[in-house]
Write an enzyme that holds these catalytic residues in place. Structure first.
Site, PDB file in Angstrom:
ATOM      1  N   ARG A  89      -7.222  39.699   8.999  1.00  0.00           N
ATOM      2  CA  ARG A  89      -6.750  40.943   8.390  1.00  0.00           C
ATOM      3  C   ARG A  89      -7.895  41.845   7.949  1.00  0.00           C
ATOM      4  O   ARG A  89      -7.640  42.917   7.405  1.00  0.00           O
ATOM      5  CB  ARG A  89      -5.923  40.595   7.146  1.00  0.00           C
ATOM      6  CG  ARG A  89      -4.416  40.657   7.375  1.00  0.00           C
ATOM      7  CD  ARG A  89      -3.754  40.187   6.085  1.00  0.00           C
ATOM      8  NE  ARG A  89      -2.465  40.763   5.887  1.00  0.00           N
ATOM      9  CZ  ARG A  89      -1.310  40.147   6.123  1.00  0.00           C
ATOM     10  NH1 ARG A  89      -1.300  38.940   6.631  1.00  0.00           N
ATOM     11  NH2 ARG A  89      -0.177  40.741   5.854  1.00  0.00           N
ATOM     12  N   ARG A 134      11.422  36.996  -1.799  1.00  0.00           N
ATOM     13  CA  ARG A 134       9.966  37.236  -1.750  1.00  0.00           C
ATOM     14  C   ARG A 134       9.617  38.355  -2.720  1.00  0.00           C
ATOM     15  O   ARG A 134      10.085  39.484  -2.556  1.00  0.00           O
ATOM     16  CB  ARG A 134       9.539  37.611  -0.321  1.00  0.00           C
ATOM     17  CG  ARG A 134       8.940  36.452   0.439  1.00  0.00           C
ATOM     18  CD  ARG A 134       8.534  36.816   1.836  1.00  0.00           C
ATOM     19  NE  ARG A 134       7.385  37.706   1.934  1.00  0.00           N
ATOM     20  CZ  ARG A 134       6.688  37.892   3.045  1.00  0.00           C
ATOM     21  NH1 ARG A 134       7.024  37.251   4.145  1.00  0.00           N
ATOM     22  NH2 ARG A 134       5.663  38.720   3.074  1.00  0.00           N
TER      23      ARG A 134
END
Ligand code: AP5
Length: 196
Positions: A89, A134
């Protein structure tokens, strides 16, 4: 070995498509998001630190995820290949991944980048947030912060592999099956060119 990076912003379908791809191509799925959520569930010191950043939509430090991926590669000898989901990332993570794989005499074969409009990403994640539990799907502000973090720090990882002619862009909108067929078409061409 055949090593693939499934790339794209939050909500682009990396997790959904990874499940199908690992079944078809017998790859080992390595998702840094899943590895981190596992640490959070076990309430390890690493998980407790990571949760603070993840809940705000920020990336966790490079050293943490690189350590996790390094261990996972070491702990999975003899696999037919890895599917990296959510990693690398940052440019530092990409360099480190190349280094770790070259130590094993292998490399990334292709990065497949899913392209989805920002409005569709937000829609998908807001919808998932209604049921997923989440925390980083919980409100639109955090979802947009995750997309901002992607644009600022992660999108550039594509350039790293494009320079090596190892990146392809895939339309990530449409049905799950349509997108899966597009991904498989790219992989099949490559596998034919480089049979293992
Ligand atoms: P991570 O777990 O990697 O999450 P993410 O990148 O934000 O991705 P998502 O899981 O939200 O989306 P996805 O692209 O996998 O899409 P999905 O298939 O789930 O990372 C979470 C956090 O961990 C990061 O923010 C960061 O803090 C930390 N982290 C992780 N890796 C890191 C790293 N390397 N470095 C630093 N920090 C790191 O689909 C999303 C939704 O859309 C689902 O509900 C799905 O059902 C739906 N959907 C999928 N496909 C379609 C379709 N074709 N049409 C309609 N809906 C669809």
């Amino acid at each position: 070995m055949f090593n693939l990076i499934l790339f794209g912003p939050p909500g682009s379908g990396k997790g959904t498509q990874s499940e199908k791809l690992i079944a078809k191509y017998h790859l080992k799925h390595l998702s840094t998001g899943d590895l981190l959520r596992n640490e959070i569930a076990k309430q390890t010191p690493l998980g407790i630190e990571a949760k603070i950043l993840m809940d705000k939509g920020n990336l966790v430090p490079d050293a943490v995820v690189i350590g996790m991926i390094s261990d996972a590669i070491e702990n999975n000898p003899g696999v037919e290949g890895f599917l990296f989901d959510g990693f690398p990332r940052t440019a530092i993570q990409a360099d480190e991944l190349d280094r770790l794989l070259s130590k094993k005499n292998t490399c990334i074969n292709i990065l497949l980048a899913l392209k989805v409009s920002e409005e569709q990403l937000v829609q998908r994640l807001v919808k998932r947030g209604e049921t997923s539990g989440r925390p980083d799907d919980h409100n639109e502000e955090v979802i947009r912060a995750r997309i901002h973090e992607y644009n600022k720090k992660t999108a550039t990882v594509c350039d790293h592999y494009q320079e090596k002619k190892k990146a392809a862009f895939i339309k990530g909108e449409g049905s799950v099956e349509e997108i899966f067929d597009r991904l498989c078409a790219e992989i099949d061409v490559l596998m034919k060119k480089n049979p293992s």
